[in-house]
Scaffold this motif. Structure first.
Motif, PDB file in Angstrom:
ATOM      1  N   PHE A  39      17.938  64.346  25.856  1.00  0.00           N
ATOM      2  CA  PHE A  39      18.477  64.244  24.505  1.00  0.00           C
ATOM      3  C   PHE A  39      19.493  63.142  24.301  1.00  0.00           C
ATOM      4  O   PHE A  39      19.933  62.904  23.178  1.00  0.00           O
ATOM      5  N   GLY A  40      19.862  62.485  25.378  1.00  0.00           N
ATOM      6  CA  GLY A  40      20.722  61.320  25.257  1.00  0.00           C
ATOM      7  C   GLY A  40      22.059  61.603  24.598  1.00  0.00           C
ATOM      8  O   GLY A  40      22.721  62.582  24.921  1.00  0.00           O
ATOM      9  N   PRO A  41      22.463  60.758  23.641  1.00  0.00           N
ATOM     10  CA  PRO A  41      23.800  60.890  23.070  1.00  0.00           C
ATOM     11  C   PRO A  41      24.039  62.184  22.281  1.00  0.00           C
ATOM     12  O   PRO A  41      25.175  62.506  21.999  1.00  0.00           O
ATOM     13  N   SER A  42      22.976  62.934  21.979  1.00  0.00           N
ATOM     14  CA  SER A  42      23.206  64.195  21.250  1.00  0.00           C
ATOM     15  C   SER A  42      23.693  65.309  22.156  1.00  0.00           C
ATOM     16  O   SER A  42      24.212  66.318  21.670  1.00  0.00           O
ATOM     17  N   ALA A  43      23.500  65.164  23.464  1.00  0.00           N
ATOM     18  CA  ALA A  43      23.752  66.281  24.379  1.00  0.00           C
ATOM     19  C   ALA A  43      25.203  66.747  24.375  1.00  0.00           C
ATOM     20  O   ALA A  43      25.482  67.933  24.189  1.00  0.00           O
ATOM     21  N   VAL A  44      26.128  65.836  24.587  1.00  0.00           N
ATOM     22  CA  VAL A  44      27.529  66.249  24.653  1.00  0.00           C
ATOM     23  C   VAL A  44      28.020  66.822  23.326  1.00  0.00           C
ATOM     24  O   VAL A  44      28.610  67.909  23.294  1.00  0.00           O
ATOM     25  N   PRO A  89      23.169  63.386   7.903  1.00  0.00           N
ATOM     26  CA  PRO A  89      22.669  62.015   7.740  1.00  0.00           C
ATOM     27  C   PRO A  89      22.050  61.447   9.018  1.00  0.00           C
ATOM     28  O   PRO A  89      21.109  60.665   8.957  1.00  0.00           O
ATOM     29  N   ALA A  90      22.566  61.878  10.184  1.00  0.00           N
ATOM     30  CA  ALA A  90      22.028  61.378  11.450  1.00  0.00           C
ATOM     31  C   ALA A  90      20.571  61.761  11.612  1.00  0.00           C
ATOM     32  O   ALA A  90      19.767  60.984  12.124  1.00  0.00           O
ATOM     33  N   PHE A  91      20.219  62.938  11.142  1.00  0.00           N
ATOM     34  CA  PHE A  91      18.831  63.365  11.236  1.00  0.00           C
ATOM     35  C   PHE A  91      17.956  62.445  10.395  1.00  0.00           C
ATOM     36  O   PHE A  91      16.911  61.969  10.847  1.00  0.00           O
ATOM     37  N   GLY A  92      18.394  62.223   9.184  1.00  0.00           N
ATOM     38  CA  GLY A  92      17.623  61.387   8.285  1.00  0.00           C
ATOM     39  C   GLY A  92      17.400  59.993   8.866  1.00  0.00           C
ATOM     40  O   GLY A  92      16.328  59.406   8.732  1.00  0.00           O
ATOM     41  N   PHE A  93      18.423  59.501   9.543  1.00  0.00           N
ATOM     42  CA  PHE A  93      18.344  58.145  10.081  1.00  0.00           C
ATOM     43  C   PHE A  93      17.623  58.106  11.426  1.00  0.00           C
ATOM     44  O   PHE A  93      16.590  57.453  11.564  1.00  0.00           O
ATOM     45  N   SER A  94      18.155  58.813  12.405  1.00  0.00           N
ATOM     46  CA  SER A  94      17.598  58.691  13.757  1.00  0.00           C
ATOM     47  C   SER A  94      16.241  59.347  13.928  1.00  0.00           C
ATOM     48  O   SER A  94      15.407  58.849  14.681  1.00  0.00           O
ATOM     49  N   VAL A  95      16.049  60.479  13.271  1.00  0.00           N
ATOM     50  CA  VAL A  95      14.807  61.201  13.522  1.00  0.00           C
ATOM     51  C   VAL A  95      13.727  60.803  12.522  1.00  0.00           C
ATOM     52  O   VAL A  95      12.633  60.411  12.897  1.00  0.00           O
ATOM     53  N   LYS A  98      13.932  56.286  11.995  1.00  0.00           N
ATOM     54  CA  LYS A  98      13.679  55.426  13.150  1.00  0.00           C
ATOM     55  C   LYS A  98      12.900  56.099  14.274  1.00  0.00           C
ATOM     56  O   LYS A  98      12.513  55.440  15.228  1.00  0.00           O
ATOM     57  N   SER A  99      12.696  57.392  14.175  1.00  0.00           N
ATOM     58  CA  SER A  99      12.032  58.150  15.254  1.00  0.00           C
ATOM     59  C   SER A  99      12.659  57.837  16.596  1.00  0.00           C
ATOM     60  O   SER A  99      11.973  57.713  17.613  1.00  0.00           O
ATOM     61  N   GLU A 100      13.959  57.727  16.593  1.00  0.00           N
ATOM     62  CA  GLU A 100      14.662  57.408  17.834  1.00  0.00           C
ATOM     63  C   GLU A 100      15.049  58.637  18.602  1.00  0.00           C
ATOM     64  O   GLU A 100      15.282  58.589  19.807  1.00  0.00           O
ATOM     65  N   SER A 101      15.198  59.736  17.902  1.00  0.00           N
ATOM     66  CA  SER A 101      15.580  60.976  18.589  1.00  0.00           C
ATOM     67  C   SER A 101      14.619  62.079  18.216  1.00  0.00           C
ATOM     68  O   SER A 101      14.027  62.074  17.139  1.00  0.00           O
TER      69      SER A 101
ATOM     70  N   THR B  54      12.583  56.793  22.147  1.00  0.00           N
ATOM     71  CA  THR B  54      13.345  55.954  23.092  1.00  0.00           C
ATOM     72  C   THR B  54      13.145  56.328  24.551  1.00  0.00           C
ATOM     73  O   THR B  54      13.643  55.657  25.440  1.00  0.00           O
ATOM     74  N   ILE B  55      12.409  57.396  24.828  1.00  0.00           N
ATOM     75  CA  ILE B  55      12.118  57.693  26.235  1.00  0.00           C
ATOM     76  C   ILE B  55      10.749  57.097  26.532  1.00  0.00           C
ATOM     77  O   ILE B  55       9.780  57.264  25.777  1.00  0.00           O
ATOM     78  N   GLN B  56      10.670  56.409  27.667  1.00  0.00           N
ATOM     79  CA  GLN B  56       9.396  55.806  28.031  1.00  0.00           C
ATOM     80  C   GLN B  56       8.646  56.783  28.908  1.00  0.00           C
ATOM     81  O   GLN B  56       9.173  57.269  29.908  1.00  0.00           O
ATOM     82  N   VAL B  57       7.415  57.082  28.508  1.00  0.00           N
ATOM     83  CA  VAL B  57       6.596  58.000  29.301  1.00  0.00           C
ATOM     84  C   VAL B  57       5.561  57.162  30.034  1.00  0.00           C
ATOM     85  O   VAL B  57       4.786  56.425  29.403  1.00  0.00           O
ATOM     86  N   ALA B  58       5.573  57.253  31.344  1.00  0.00           N
ATOM     87  CA  ALA B  58       4.629  56.463  32.125  1.00  0.00           C
ATOM     88  C   ALA B  58       3.689  57.411  32.851  1.00  0.00           C
ATOM     89  O   ALA B  58       4.134  58.243  33.643  1.00  0.00           O
ATOM     90  N   ILE B  59       2.395  57.272  32.575  1.00  0.00           N
ATOM     91  CA  ILE B  59       1.414  58.065  33.325  1.00  0.00           C
ATOM     92  C   ILE B  59       1.180  57.295  34.615  1.00  0.00           C
ATOM     93  O   ILE B  59       0.797  56.115  34.588  1.00  0.00           O
ATOM     94  N   CYS B  60       1.462  57.947  35.721  1.00  0.00           N
ATOM     95  CA  CYS B  60       1.432  57.236  36.998  1.00  0.00           C
ATOM     96  C   CYS B  60       0.571  57.933  38.020  1.00  0.00           C
ATOM     97  O   CYS B  60       0.282  59.128  37.921  1.00  0.00           O
ATOM     98  N   GLN B  61       0.241  57.199  39.017  1.00  0.00           N
ATOM     99  CA  GLN B  61      -0.449  57.753  40.153  1.00  0.00           C
ATOM    100  C   GLN B  61       0.552  57.736  41.298  1.00  0.00           C
ATOM    101  O   GLN B  61       1.193  56.712  41.559  1.00  0.00           O
TER     102      GLN B  61
END
Lengths: 141, 653
Positions: A39-44, A89-95, A98-101, B54-61
């Motif tokens: 989850f990256g920066p959302s975790a903490v 707003p973070a949901f609207g932007f990141s998710v 940008k589909s970043e999270s 932002t997470i890269q998923v790599a299908i690997c052997q």
């Protein structure tokens, strides 16, 4: 390969956290680092919200539920239970945009609170639940 | 971040990891060769890459595994070149710049996760990853590839895909439904407690232990013995409406329902606020206070609502501070009772857990027959004179006073029982002093201070002696807020340090109007009439039965008046009159004193004027110069330019 991977991974992780909390009251650091990885920066921030018991599960007699999270700024955000949606707003932007999270910190806090039994419960009438949902609409409108 | 909380722990872990990662990468670059330690290294060849959030998923052997981690199962699978899904964080992916066919070495501590649908195992926490360059040729290729950006397919995740944390196994451990109606705490005597349905374990004496065992197996059976220091009501959120107590109307504070709460303390000095069930309007908070304060009780199966700190809950902590330091030695955790216990110089608590009951079970057992605990600190009752002299802010104080006058806030869009109330009170310590301190003190009761029906009615009726428990003193004002309790009965147990609980002898005296009089206070005045504000004079009839000032003409007989509250004609109305007069008061000679006087014709205090108004044939001249005796008034406003004091005549309770 079709189908997505990340949601399944996130779900499994949260399930493991829930099981660990049911067995002993402490999560190990392993979960923390995995949470951070996925989850990256959302975790903490999400864990902080859980520490402060900011998540409330709102239930109406019909069984409809939603979640309200008291954000760090004091604002109350609403998260849906039937799909991933949050009024912050973070949901609207990141998710959405940008589909970043996968999730915003509030939705993650909802899941973590469920897993760790840290959700507060609030029973309301159907009307009150509707009002909460409608207010969100008005603000955005 | 909460100290000791999960977020803080993760933060520290993160910092350690980050420095470890950058150190490792730096080492790889500077050494220009892979680290020699090959144990636990995962070697994979990338087949396909895509991106998800932002997470890269790599299908690997999986190529080969070092002998140290090889297990019998792995040896078999290895032959078939197993497929893995390796996840790389954004930063790692940027560092690697992987392409299909690249070989990556993943160093520990990586982690494996098996998914439920028996898909390929997932490898994560792959911070320590390095690309292996197989030949010189590929090094050159690497450099050229670095210049062209590879397009990686990005999977968009559907929002409809939510996470399900329950499965069939979990349902067995699920908590009982919250739709159950909570039971009111029963008043047990000793024999009942033996038949208690909950199989309770040995009694603990530490709140912190109970809190830390939350979620663990058997936590519901853990009992803690604590002392009830205070009992009060807190306005709860509206959502409690669904918990109906039979059909009794719930005690409401204007749309907000009220929960019975306890402030408890354990043998180690730790406090906790326990929120119990909503109170009905017939429940008597006085009863609970009298029967429960000071007694020991057992808490079981509490749910943690919140862990709050001093900065976030000033009201709660001002109450806790008033109970600090404790009056008996506290236990020290981890030491046997024979060893010396620390009590001196302990700082007051900086955090407090707020607990609540699980629905459907009885969790609080108060041993009412038992004696008052030694740890209990009853409210220290002081005379008002002493309280006015306290030189501190936000101190909780308790006192016993006579209510002289009550004024409701005038905001009309707020329901009556949610309005602030201003009370003017006094006691013998203020009345018996000649000068130097005020004779009357204003006490502001905010909407967050829960008042029972009984108290509300009493405050409006005749002069009452009221006990104010744990009011707040600060900035020269006394206010009643959350956790303040107003009681009609004299407290059974209190530290009457300098308190004079005797009734007032003789008539109550107010301070006289002078240069120090401020707005929103009450005073007495005397003076001479120097002018009359004719435009403010009017009179109106009121119903002699109910006091309704809005009478109408009778539909049947247009000469009679009709009261729609009594639904009857009014044959002998009471005439009320209002007039503003200007007085010259020797005690405040510099100011223009404007007093709104109103009278019912039955109370002829200001006889001449009322007669003149009623007859509608007054002559201002005949009123001027008349002496006005000691009049009790409420001060509306005091202005300096122009120098004017506006008052309204009042009647004391």
């Amino acid at each position: 390969m079709d189908g997505s991977t990340l949601p399944a991974v996130a779900e499994e992780l949260l399930r493991e956290i829930k099981k660990a909390f049911q067995e002993s009251s402490h999560g190990t650091d392993t979960f923390s680092s995995r949470l951070k990885f996925i989850f990256g920066p959302s975790a903490v921030p999400a864990l902080d919200l859980v520490d402060q018991r900011s998540v409330t599960r709102v239930v109406a007699p019909s069984g409809r539920t939603l979640y309200q999270v008291l954000g760090s700024s004091g604002k109350l955000y609403t998260c849906y239970s039937s799909c991933h949606f949050c009024t912050c707003p973070a949901f609207g932007f990141s998710v959405l945009q940008k589909s970043e999270s996968l999730l915003c910190k509030h939705i993650l806090a909802v899941y973590l609170s469920q897993a760790m039994g840290a959700c507060q419960e609030l029973s309301v009438s159907e009307e009150q639940l509707t009002n909460i949902l409608l207010t969100e609409e008005e603000d955005e409108g | 971040l909460c100290r000791g909380g999960l977020a803080e722990r993760l933060c520290r872990l993160q910092n350690r990891e980050r420095s470890a990662i950058s150190f490792w990468r730096h080492q790889c670059i500077s050494d220009d060769k892979t680290p020699s330690d090959k144990s636990g290294v995962l070697i994979v060849k990338i087949l396909e890459i895509f991106e998800e959030c932002t997470i890269q998923v790599a299908i690997c052997q999986q190529l080969e595994q070092s002998p140290v981690t090889l297990s019998p199962e792995d040896a078999v699978i290895n032959a078939q070149k197993p497929i893995l899904k390796v996840l790389f964080a954004r930063e790692t992916a940027a560092h690697l710049k992987s392409r299909p066919q690249d070989v990556i070495h993943i160093y520990p501590p990586w982690q494996k996760l098996l998914l439920r649908n028996a898909d390929a195992p997932v490898i994560m926490n792959t911070y320590f990853s390095q690309k292996v360059l197989l030949s010189e040729h590929s090094e050159a290729r690497e450099k050229t590839y670095g210049l062209t950006k590879m397009l990686i397919r990005k999977n968009i995740i559907s929002l409809a895909q939510t996470f399900r944390l329950d499965d069939l196994d979990d349902k067995l451990h699920q908590e009982p439904s919250d739709n159950q109606v909570p039971c009111a705490p029963q008043i047990h005597n000793n024999s009942d407690s033996k038949q208690h349905p909950l199989a309770l374990s040995a009694v603990n004496d530490s709140l912190l232990d109970m809190v830390e065992s939350q979620g663990a197996v058997g936590w519901r059976e853990v009992q803690v013995q604590v002392v009830i220091q205070r009992v009060y009501c807190l306005p709860a959120r509206e959502g409690c409406r669904s918990h109906t107590q039979g059909n009794k109307p719930l005690l409401s504070n204007g749309g907000m329902f009220c929960r019975l709460c306890l402030l408890v303390q354990d043998a180690y000095g730790m406090f906790s606020e326990v929120q119990l069930q909503p109170l009905s309007s017939t429940d008597d908070i006085e009863q609970y206070c009298r029967r429960w304060e000071g007694k020991s009780c057992c808490l079981a199966g509490m749910k943690i609502l919140q862990r709050t700190t001093r900065g976030r809950a000033l009201g709660l902590f001002s109450l806790i501070d008033s109970l600090w330091p404790p009056v008996v030695p506290l236990k020290v955790p981890g030491q046997s009772q024979d060893s010396e216990m620390m009590t001196t110089n302990l700082p007051p608590p900086s955090f407090c857990y707020i607990l609540t009951v699980q629905s459907g079970e009885i969790h609080v057992e108060v041993d009412e027959e038992e004696q008052i605990s030694n740890l209990y600190q009853p409210p220290a009752v002081h005379g008002l004179k002493e309280i006015l002299r306290i030189d501190a802010c936000n101190e909780r104080c308790s006192f016993w006073a006579q209510v002289l006058y009550r004024r409701l806030q005038t905001k009309h869009n707020v329901p009556i029982d949610q309005r602030d109330i201003l009370l003017f009170v006094t006691d013998s310590t203020l009345q018996n002093v000649v000068h130097g301190i005020p004779k009357v003190v204003a006490v502001s009761v905010t909407a967050s201070c829960v008042l029972s029906m009984e108290i509300r009615e009493a405050l409006g009726a005749g002069s009452q002696l009221v006990f104010f428990k744990d009011a707040l003193w600060g900035n020269g004002r006394i206010i009643c807020v959350e956790r303040t309790v107003l009681l009609l009965q004299k407290p059974l147990l209190c530290l009457a340090a300098g308190a004079d609980l005797s009734k007032l002898t003789g008539p109550v005296r107010l301070d006289e109007l002078d240069s120090t009089t401020q707005a929103n206070s009450i005073c007495a005045l005397r003076g001479t009439v120097v002018g009359v504000n004719e435009s403010t004079a009017f009179s109106w009839p009121t119903c002699d039965r109910c006091g309704n000032g809005k009478l109408e003409l009778c539909p049947q007989d247009r000469e009679l008046l009709y009261c729609n509250q009594c639904s009857e004609a009014v044959t002998t109305p009471v005439l009320k009159m209002q007039l503003e007069v200007f007085l010259s008061c020797p005690s405040r000679s510099q100011s223009t004193v404007k007093v709104k006087v109103w009278h019912e014709i039955n109370l002829a205090l200001f006889v001449l004027l009322t007669m003149l108004l009623f007859l509608q044939t007054y002559e201002v001249q005949s009123v001027l110069g008349k002496e006005v005796g000691l009049l009790n008034c409420y001060v509306h406003s005091v202005t300096s330019h122009p120098n004017c004091v506006a008052l309204e005549e009042i009647v004391l309770l």
